[in-house]
Design an enzyme around this catalytic site. Structure first.
Site, PDB file in Angstrom:
ATOM      1  N   HIS A  18      -4.697  -1.828  -4.192  1.00 39.80           N
ATOM      2  CA  HIS A  18      -5.970  -2.192  -3.940  1.00 39.80           C
ATOM      3  C   HIS A  18      -6.765  -1.985  -4.973  1.00 39.80           C
ATOM      4  O   HIS A  18      -7.987  -1.441  -4.654  1.00 39.80           O
ATOM      5  CB  HIS A  18      -6.468  -1.258  -2.605  1.00 39.80           C
ATOM      6  CG  HIS A  18      -5.406  -1.457  -1.267  1.00 39.80           C
ATOM      7  ND1 HIS A  18      -4.883  -2.584  -0.843  1.00 39.80           N
ATOM      8  CD2 HIS A  18      -4.987  -0.322  -0.646  1.00 39.80           C
ATOM      9  CE1 HIS A  18      -4.182  -2.330  -0.006  1.00 39.80           C
ATOM     10  NE2 HIS A  18      -4.055  -0.899   0.261  1.00 39.80           N
ATOM     11  N   SER A  47       0.676  -1.080   0.075  1.00 39.42           N
ATOM     12  CA  SER A  47       0.137   0.102   0.157  1.00 39.42           C
ATOM     13  C   SER A  47       0.975   1.227   0.076  1.00 39.42           C
ATOM     14  O   SER A  47       1.516   1.580  -1.124  1.00 39.42           O
ATOM     15  CB  SER A  47      -1.287   0.064   1.279  1.00 39.42           C
ATOM     16  OG  SER A  47      -2.168   0.825   0.856  1.00 39.42           O
TER      17      SER A  47
END
Length: 246
Positions: A170, A134
Site C-alpha cells: 500500500h 497485503s
C-alpha cells in the site's frame, strides 16, 4: 502442472468491485493462475484467510469471485480448527495459494502454531504458486511494515523468509507507508525492501525479483536500499520499477 520454478506473486491488489457481487478477482489473481501453468481444467485455487480470522462471510464472497472466474476455489480455514485432515497434502494439490490481508502478525503466529512454515516452503519448492495481498504479501518475506500492532506503523521481522528481502505494501495509498519504510531501512531495522503501490504485484522466480505487474495504470513498484555514509545512520535510495500492464 506446477510452475516451472518456485514462484511468488506478492501484491497490493487482486480485487475489484463486482457487477453483481461485492467483489471479483482482478487481473493480479488471474495472473497468478496463469503463472501456475494450469490448463485444460478449472484451476485449483486455495484461499487462506487466517489474517482476518477466517471470516465465513468473506469466504462466501471469495467463493462467489472464484465461481465467476471459473476457478475450483476452496478455503483453508484454521479457526476454530483446520478444516482439512492433512494441510500439506491439501496445499500440494493446489495450483495457486492466495492469502488474504489482515493482521500479518496474527497470521504468522497462527501459521507457526500449526507448523505451516515448513509446509509452505515445500509447497513453494514443489511449484505451487504462492500469492496474496497485503499481509498475504508480507508473509513470504523476512518482514516489512505493518499496522498489526496498532495505528502507528511498525516493523515486523519474523516473516517466513522464503524471500530474503523486506516488503512494503500500500505504498501510495496510505501516507505513512513510504516515510516509515525509508526510516526503517535507513536505521537498519529493515534490509532491502521491495514495495508495491495499490494494484501492483511483484513476481519472484526462486528468490529473484524478475518483474512487476500492475492492474491499475500509472502505478509502480519500488526497491528501497540503505546507502551508508560516514558519520550517519545511513540514507536510502528508492528505485522506481516500472511494471508491466496486465
Amino acid at each position: 502442472m506446477p510452475a516451472e520454478s518456485p514462484t511468488i506473486l506478492a501484491t497490493s491488489g487482486g480485487y475489484r468491485p463486482g457487477s453483481r457481487t461485492r467483489l471479483e478477482f482482478n487481473k493480479l489473481v488471474h495472473h497468478a493462475v496463469d503463472l501456475s501453468g494450469a490448463s485444460g481444467r478449472a484451476p485449483k485455487v486455495a484461499h487462506v484467510g487466517t489474517a482476518s480470522g477466517d471470516q465465513r462471510w468473506f469466504n462466501n464472497e471469495v467463493s462467489e469471485a472464484g465461481r465467476l472466474a471459473g476457478f475450483d476455489l476452496t478455503h483453508l480455514n484454521l479457526f476454530t480448527m483446520p478444516n482439512v485432515e492433512n494441510i500439506e497434502e491439501y496445499l500440494l494439490e493446489q495450483d495457486v495459494v492466495w492469502v488474504n490481508g489482515g493482521s500479518v502478525v496474527n497470521l504468522l503466529a497462527v501459521w507457526r502454531a500449526h507448523e505451516l512454515e515448513g509446509i509452505f516452503r515445500r509447497a513453494w519448492e514443489a511449484g505451487v504458486v504462492l500469492a496474496g495481498v497485503s499481509a498475504g504479501s508480507i508473509c513470504w518475506f523476512k518482514g516489512g511494515t505493518t499496522d498489526s500492532f496498532g495505528p502507528e506503523l511498525r516493523a515486523v521481522n519474523n516473516g517466513l523468509g522464503l524471500l530474503p528481502f523486506d516488503n512494503g505494501v500500500h505504498y501510495d495509498s496510505e501516507a505513512a507507508r513510504r516515510p516509515t519504510v525509508h526510516r526503517l531501512v535507513a536505521d537498519g531495522t529493515l534490509g532491502e525492501t521491495h514495495c508495491s503501490d495499490d494494484g501492483v504485484g511483484l513476481l519472484y522466480r526462486g528468490t529473484e525479483l524478475v518483474e512487476a505487474f500492475t492492474e491499475v495504470p500509472g502505478k509502480a513498484a519500488y526497491r528501497v536500499t540503505r546507502v551508508r555514509s560516514a558519520g550517519s545512520t545511513g540514507d536510502v535510495l528508492e528505485e522506481r520499477l516500472e511494471p508491466t500492464a496486465l
